[in-house]
Design an enzyme around this catalytic site. Structure first.
Site, PDB file in Angstrom:
ATOM      1  N   ASP A 173     -35.013 -15.222   1.936  1.00  0.00           N
ATOM      2  CA  ASP A 173     -35.033 -15.151   3.393  1.00  0.00           C
ATOM      3  C   ASP A 173     -33.815 -14.402   3.931  1.00  0.00           C
ATOM      4  O   ASP A 173     -32.885 -14.080   3.190  1.00  0.00           O
ATOM      5  CB  ASP A 173     -35.131 -16.563   4.004  1.00  0.00           C
ATOM      6  CG  ASP A 173     -34.196 -17.570   3.332  1.00  0.00           C
ATOM      7  OD1 ASP A 173     -33.250 -17.149   2.639  1.00  0.00           O
ATOM      8  OD2 ASP A 173     -34.417 -18.780   3.501  1.00  0.00           O
ATOM      9  N   ASN A 216     -34.864 -31.214   6.450  1.00  0.00           N
ATOM     10  CA  ASN A 216     -36.177 -31.456   7.059  1.00  0.00           C
ATOM     11  C   ASN A 216     -37.327 -31.064   6.128  1.00  0.00           C
ATOM     12  O   ASN A 216     -38.473 -30.982   6.565  1.00  0.00           O
ATOM     13  CB  ASN A 216     -36.293 -30.718   8.405  1.00  0.00           C
ATOM     14  CG  ASN A 216     -36.296 -29.203   8.248  1.00  0.00           C
ATOM     15  OD1 ASN A 216     -36.178 -28.680   7.140  1.00  0.00           O
ATOM     16  ND2 ASN A 216     -36.428 -28.489   9.354  1.00  0.00           N
ATOM     17  N   HIS A 274     -37.647 -28.162   4.479  1.00  0.00           N
ATOM     18  CA  HIS A 274     -38.013 -26.750   4.392  1.00  0.00           C
ATOM     19  C   HIS A 274     -37.610 -26.145   3.050  1.00  0.00           C
ATOM     20  O   HIS A 274     -36.646 -26.579   2.415  1.00  0.00           O
ATOM     21  CB  HIS A 274     -37.470 -25.938   5.577  1.00  0.00           C
ATOM     22  CG  HIS A 274     -36.011 -25.614   5.562  1.00  0.00           C
ATOM     23  ND1 HIS A 274     -35.236 -25.709   6.692  1.00  0.00           N
ATOM     24  CD2 HIS A 274     -35.175 -25.166   4.599  1.00  0.00           C
ATOM     25  CE1 HIS A 274     -34.003 -25.332   6.408  1.00  0.00           C
ATOM     26  NE2 HIS A 274     -33.939 -25.004   5.145  1.00  0.00           N
ATOM     27  N   GLU A 298     -40.278 -23.723   7.874  1.00  0.00           N
ATOM     28  CA  GLU A 298     -40.025 -24.968   8.584  1.00  0.00           C
ATOM     29  C   GLU A 298     -41.293 -25.828   8.604  1.00  0.00           C
ATOM     30  O   GLU A 298     -42.387 -25.344   8.290  1.00  0.00           O
ATOM     31  CB  GLU A 298     -39.578 -24.647  10.022  1.00  0.00           C
ATOM     32  CG  GLU A 298     -38.304 -23.807  10.112  1.00  0.00           C
ATOM     33  CD  GLU A 298     -37.033 -24.585   9.750  1.00  0.00           C
ATOM     34  OE1 GLU A 298     -37.119 -25.624   9.079  1.00  0.00           O
ATOM     35  OE2 GLU A 298     -35.947 -24.120  10.138  1.00  0.00           O
TER      36      GLU A 298
HETATM   37  C1  GLP Z   1     -31.027 -22.867   4.254  1.00  0.00           C
HETATM   38  C2  GLP Z   1     -31.845 -21.851   3.422  1.00  0.00           C
HETATM   39  C3  GLP Z   1     -32.633 -22.545   2.336  1.00  0.00           C
HETATM   40  C4  GLP Z   1     -31.779 -23.631   1.745  1.00  0.00           C
HETATM   41  C5  GLP Z   1     -31.590 -24.728   2.747  1.00  0.00           C
HETATM   42  C6  GLP Z   1     -30.617 -25.809   2.307  1.00  0.00           C
HETATM   43  O1  GLP Z   1     -31.116 -22.743   5.599  1.00  0.00           O
HETATM   44  N1  GLP Z   1     -32.714 -20.992   4.148  1.00  0.00           N
HETATM   45  O2  GLP Z   1     -33.041 -21.593   1.357  1.00  0.00           O
HETATM   46  O3  GLP Z   1     -32.407 -24.180   0.602  1.00  0.00           O
HETATM   47  O4  GLP Z   1     -31.333 -24.226   4.031  1.00  0.00           O
HETATM   48  O5  GLP Z   1     -29.301 -25.370   2.361  1.00  0.00           O
HETATM   49  P1  GLP Z   1     -28.155 -26.074   1.561  1.00  0.00           P
HETATM   50  O6  GLP Z   1     -28.433 -25.808   0.128  1.00  0.00           O
HETATM   51  O7  GLP Z   1     -26.879 -25.432   2.012  1.00  0.00           O
HETATM   52  O8  GLP Z   1     -28.225 -27.508   1.886  1.00  0.00           O
END
Ligand code: GLP
Length: 262
Positions: free
Chosen positions: A67, A136, A138, A143
Site C-alpha cells: 500500500d 481494527n 485491517h 479497512e
Molecule cells: C498500517 C499498514 C498495515 C499494517 C498495519 C499495522 O497502517 N497499512 O500494512 O499492517 O497498519 O501497523 P503496525 O504493524 O505498525 O501495528
C-alpha cells in the site's frame, strides 16, 4: 491455517525470516510481498542477518509493497515508498529497480491501481506475502467492509487507522492522509503464501477475530481463512485472546521434522 505462538517478538521475526528465506532459497527470483508498519520490522532485521551471513541472497528477488498513502511524495520519509526503501530494500540487499510501491501521486490514480495489478501479474504473482494486522483487523489498508474480492484501489482510511498512524506524523492527526492505494483482499489472496506477523496485546483482539471469528468483511484479516497456505506467527501477547491457543501449541510441538522450516 497454521498458527504458531512464539515466546516474543524476536522469535516471531526470526520465524518469518526463516520462512521467507526458504522461499528464496528454492527460487532466487521469487516475488515477495512487503508490508510497512512496526509489525514486520523484526522479520526484516532477522532476514537482513541471514543475508549478511550469506545464507540467502535477495539480489534477484522482486518485491511489491501492499500500500501507499495518496499525496505523500515518494521522497518524503513518511511515504511507504521511502519506508520500504529504508526498512526493507536497503537492509535486505534487494535491487531497488525490482521493488515497487503503488504510485500514490499519479495524476490518474485509478490507472495507477490497474498498472500495479498488471505489474504483479507480469512478475508472475507474489510468492510470499508478509502481512501485519491493524487493531481494527485491517490488512494492507483494507479497512472493515472491504470486499474479499477487492483488487488494488483507492481507499479512505478509517479514523482508527489515522489515529494509530498519527505517531508517524509527529502526532498530528490532521497531517495523516485521508486516502491511500492498497492491494485488495483479492489481490492479497492471490499470493501463493501468506505470512501474518503480530506482536503485543494491542493486536490480540484483531488476531482472535481474524483467526477464530467468522469470515466477515468487518474483519478484513479473516480473509486469511480463505487461503490454502496462510501462516500466522504470534508472540504470547498477540495470541492471548485465542480460544484454541493450547491446540496451536500442541500442533506446532508435534509438527513432523520434514515440515519444519524454523
Ligand atoms: C498500517 C499498514 C498495515 C499494517 C498495519 C499495522 O497502517 N497499512 O500494512 O499492517 O497498519 O501497523 P503496525 O504493524 O505498525 O501495528
Amino acid at each position: 491455517m497454521e498458527i504458531v505462538i512464539l515466546p516474543d517478538g524476536a522469535a516471531v521475526g526470526a520465524a518469518a525470516a526463516a520462512r521467507i528465506a526458504a522461499v528464496v532459497q528454492r527460487k532466487p527470483e521469487a516475488v515477495l510481498g512487503l508490508a510497512t508498519g512496526s509489525s514486520p520490522l523484526g522479520a526484516y532485521a532477522a532476514l537482513a542477518d541471514l543475508v549478511a551471513r550469506g545464507e540467502v541472497d535477495l539480489s534477484r528477488t522482486s518485491a511489491f509493497a501492499l500500500d501507499e498513502y495518496v499525496g505523500v511524495p515518494p521522497e518524503s520519509p513518511l511515504s511507504y515508498a521511502a519506508t520500504i526503501a529504508h526498512d526493507a530494500t536497503g537492509p535486505l540487499g534487494l535491487d531497488p529497480a525490482r521493488v515497487r510501491t503503488p504510485d500514490g501521486n499519479a495524476a490518474d490514480l485509478e490507472a495507477a491501481c490497474s498498472a500495479y495489478e498488471a505489474a504483479i501479474a507480469a512478475a508472475g504473482g507474489v510468492d510470499v506475502q508478509l502481512l501485519g494486522i491493524g487493531a481494527n483487523g485491517h490488512i494492507g489498508f483494507n479497512e472493515p467492509t472491504s470486499s474479499f474480492a477487492s483488487r488494488t484501489r483507492i481507499k479512505t482510511l478509517a479514523p482508527r487507522t489515522r489515529e494509530d498512524n498519527a505517531r508517524f506524523f509527529g502526532g498530528d492527526l490532521d497531517a495523516v492522509p485521508m486516502h491511500c492505494i492498497t492491494q485488495g483482499l483479492g489481490t492479497i489472496l492471490d499470493a501463493r503464501q501468506l505470512l501474518l506477523v503480530a506482536q503485543g496485546e494491542s493486536k490480540a483482539a484483531a488476531v482472535a477475530a481474524a483467526v477464530e471469528g467468522p469470515l466477515t468483511a468487518m474483519v478484513p484479516g479473516s480473509a486469511l481463512q480463505l487461503h490454502r497456505t496462510a501462516v500466522v506467527l504470534l508472540d504470547e501477547a498477540a495470541a492471548s485472546k485465542l480460544t484454541l491457543a493450547d491446540y496451536y501449541r500442541f500442533t506446532y510441538a508435534n509438527k513432523p521434522a520434514w515440515q519444519r522450516v524454523d
